[in-house]
Design a protein around this motif. Sequence first.
Motif, short mmCIF file in Angstrom:
data_model
loop_
_atom_site.label_atom_id
_atom_site.label_comp_id
_atom_site.label_asym_id
_atom_site.label_seq_id
_atom_site.Cartn_x
_atom_site.Cartn_y
_atom_site.Cartn_z
N GLY A 65 -9.49 11.59 14.46
CA GLY A 65 -10.63 11.62 13.58
C GLY A 65 -10.28 12.38 12.31
O GLY A 65 -9.46 13.32 12.34
N TYR A 66 -10.91 11.98 11.22
CA TYR A 66 -10.63 12.59 9.92
C TYR A 66 -11.94 12.98 9.25
O TYR A 66 -12.89 12.21 9.23
N GLY A 67 -11.98 14.18 8.72
CA GLY A 67 -13.09 14.61 7.89
C GLY A 67 -12.59 14.88 6.48
O GLY A 67 -11.47 15.39 6.31
N TYR A 68 -13.38 14.50 5.49
CA TYR A 68 -12.99 14.72 4.10
C TYR A 68 -14.16 15.30 3.31
O TYR A 68 -15.28 14.80 3.40
N LEU A 69 -13.87 16.32 2.53
CA LEU A 69 -14.78 16.82 1.51
C LEU A 69 -14.14 16.51 0.17
O LEU A 69 -13.16 17.15 -0.24
N SER A 70 -14.66 15.47 -0.50
CA SER A 70 -14.09 15.04 -1.78
C SER A 70 -12.58 14.90 -1.69
O SER A 70 -11.83 15.38 -2.54
N GLU A 71 -12.13 14.24 -0.61
CA GLU A 71 -10.73 13.90 -0.32
C GLU A 71 -9.91 15.08 0.20
O GLU A 71 -8.72 14.91 0.50
N MET A 112 -23.65 1.83 14.70
CA MET A 112 -23.19 2.77 15.72
C MET A 112 -22.15 2.06 16.59
O MET A 112 -22.37 1.75 17.75
N PRO A 113 -20.96 1.81 16.02
CA PRO A 113 -19.93 1.06 16.73
C PRO A 113 -19.27 1.91 17.82
O PRO A 113 -19.32 3.13 17.79
N THR A 114 -18.62 1.24 18.75
CA THR A 114 -17.99 1.94 19.87
C THR A 114 -16.48 2.04 19.75
O THR A 114 -15.84 2.76 20.52
N THR A 115 -15.88 1.32 18.79
CA THR A 115 -14.42 1.34 18.68
C THR A 115 -13.93 2.25 17.55
O THR A 115 -13.17 3.19 17.79
N GLU A 116 -14.35 1.98 16.33
CA GLU A 116 -13.96 2.79 15.18
C GLU A 116 -15.16 2.90 14.24
O GLU A 116 -16.09 2.11 14.32
N ILE A 140 -18.47 14.23 -2.12
CA ILE A 140 -18.23 12.99 -1.37
C ILE A 140 -17.77 13.39 0.03
O ILE A 140 -16.71 13.99 0.19
N TRP A 141 -18.59 13.08 1.03
CA TRP A 141 -18.32 13.45 2.42
C TRP A 141 -17.89 12.19 3.19
O TRP A 141 -18.54 11.15 3.10
N THR A 142 -16.82 12.30 3.98
CA THR A 142 -16.28 11.15 4.70
C THR A 142 -15.92 11.52 6.13
O THR A 142 -15.30 12.56 6.36
N LEU A 143 -16.28 10.66 7.07
CA LEU A 143 -15.85 10.76 8.47
C LEU A 143 -15.24 9.43 8.87
O LEU A 143 -15.85 8.38 8.67
N ILE A 144 -14.02 9.49 9.45
CA ILE A 144 -13.34 8.29 9.94
C ILE A 144 -12.82 8.56 11.34
O ILE A 144 -12.22 9.62 11.59
N TYR A 145 -13.05 7.61 12.23
CA TYR A 145 -12.37 7.63 13.52
C TYR A 145 -11.46 6.41 13.58
O TYR A 145 -11.92 5.27 13.53
N ASP A 146 -10.15 6.67 13.70
CA ASP A 146 -9.13 5.63 13.76
C ASP A 146 -8.59 5.57 15.18
O ASP A 146 -7.84 6.46 15.62
#
Length: 288
Positions: A171-177, A88-92, A159-165
């Motif tokens: 923020g990015y959400g991906y459903l199988s790219e 549970m990071p606070t930066t990314e 394939i589910w993906t969440l990224i916070y840059d």
Amino acid sequence: GYLGPGGVGEVDGSGDLSLWLDATQISGYTDGQNMGTWFDASGNGYNATVLGNSPEYSTSGGANGQATLLFDQANTESFSVTTNTEVMPTTEVTTIIAAQYDYDSDIWGCLVNTSDDDAWNDGWGFGENNNTGNMIFYVDDYNGSSDCRITIPDDSDEIWTLIYDADANTGYGYLSEDECTFPYSGAITYNGGANDDYLIGVGPDNGGANYHLDGAIHEIITYDVALNEAQRIIVSNYLAAKYGTSLDLNEVYDEDDAGFDFDVAGIGQGSDGSFHIDACLLYTSDAA
């Protein structure tokens, strides 16, 4: 070379790979047995423990005949990982999950969620939006300001993906790219309260975990950084090959017929100039 998923990340606890829960690496359980501890393969020892009731372990009931954990919404089955600054990071943050989400899940059913209560105005997570059939990807607040949403394919391995840059304030959400984006800037905050842990297969309510998944989780991968485009595509292709699923975009590995689909690792460069240049396999499997 790196030994993490798809060759992205170390597995000795020294790098950015924070958590790796892989059902195909589970040992000591028989088919149909209720799970106990789900051991972390990242090298950090952040094992997932049963919260409520135990999901069922299946040796071959997952996508592509792989092992998986089956979650029954009616039986309130879930896990949690004790809060720490790596999962549970606070930066990314980056979290990538191979899973099947069924519409029989609770109305706010979650794959992973780190908020402290049902306001979902801290932390981050993936959860259904009030029985609408849309998956919310959010950081800090799901309610329209820092989230995006993609329609959930019912009973489908994805394939589910969440990224916070933090550098991109995005923020990015991906459903199988397939991508959605949302604006966010600053630190990720965790309020503490009814929930202060990393929840798996359930979302937080005011009194703790309550909104349960109906479906299957095959693999969960979390990094305490934002993976770049090249790294994300490599991990997505590793999971898609292993679980026999198709990516909507960026499917650069399309099976090889030689028995290595379960252990894909890669190097390469993304269209944005990002790159990953060092990878190797942790183990090899016989595709049969």
